[in-house]
Design an enzyme around this catalytic site. Structure first.
Site, PDB file in Angstrom:
ATOM      1  CE  LYS A  12      27.495  19.753  63.036  1.00 49.20           C
ATOM      2  NZ  LYS A  12      28.860  19.328  62.825  1.00 49.20           N
ATOM      3  CB  CYS A  13      28.263  26.107  67.521  1.00 49.07           C
ATOM      4  SG  CYS A  13      28.359  27.734  68.257  1.00 49.07           S
ATOM      5  N   PRO A  14      25.700  25.982  69.760  1.00 50.41           N
ATOM      6  CG  PRO A  14      24.391  27.276  71.251  1.00 50.41           C
ATOM      7  CD  PRO A  14      24.332  26.513  69.928  1.00 50.41           C
ATOM      8  CG  ASP A  39      30.796  23.015  66.667  1.00 52.88           C
ATOM      9  OD1 ASP A  39      30.915  23.293  65.456  1.00 52.88           O
ATOM     10  OD2 ASP A  39      30.277  23.770  67.493  1.00 52.88           O
ATOM     11  CG  ASP A  45      32.285  28.673  69.894  1.00 55.76           C
ATOM     12  OD1 ASP A  45      32.632  29.801  69.488  1.00 55.76           O
ATOM     13  OD2 ASP A  45      31.379  28.007  69.367  1.00 55.76           O
TER      14      ASP A  45
END
Length: 74
Positions: A12-14, A39, A45
């Site tokens: 998951k981010c980041p 994600d 991103d």
């Protein structure tokens, strides 16, 4: 062109951007890497990361479970 595969599915981010940045720092200029993510935010991103760091985003592809990116290191 033979690209190294980098599987970041499930993160998951980041983390996808952090891990991609770290992996790319160890690659020679001109190397290509194919990054697989699940994600949903990676679709925003990873292109932003490439733009910020000056890498070439060669290809972005939606997959059944997320995204696949082909990136060339500057």
């Amino acid at each position: 062109m033979s690209a190294m595969s980098y599987d970041l599915r499930g993160l998951k981010c980041p983390l996808p951007v952090i891990k991609t940045r770290k992996k790319m720092s160890s690659l020679p200029s001109g190397a290509t890497i194919r990054v697989e993510t699940t994600d949903p935010l990676a679709g925003i991103d990873i292109p932003h990361f490439c733009n910020e760091d000056g890498h070439e985003l060669i290809e972005t592809e939606r997959t059944e479970s997320g995204h696949r990116f082909l990136i060339r290191k500057r």
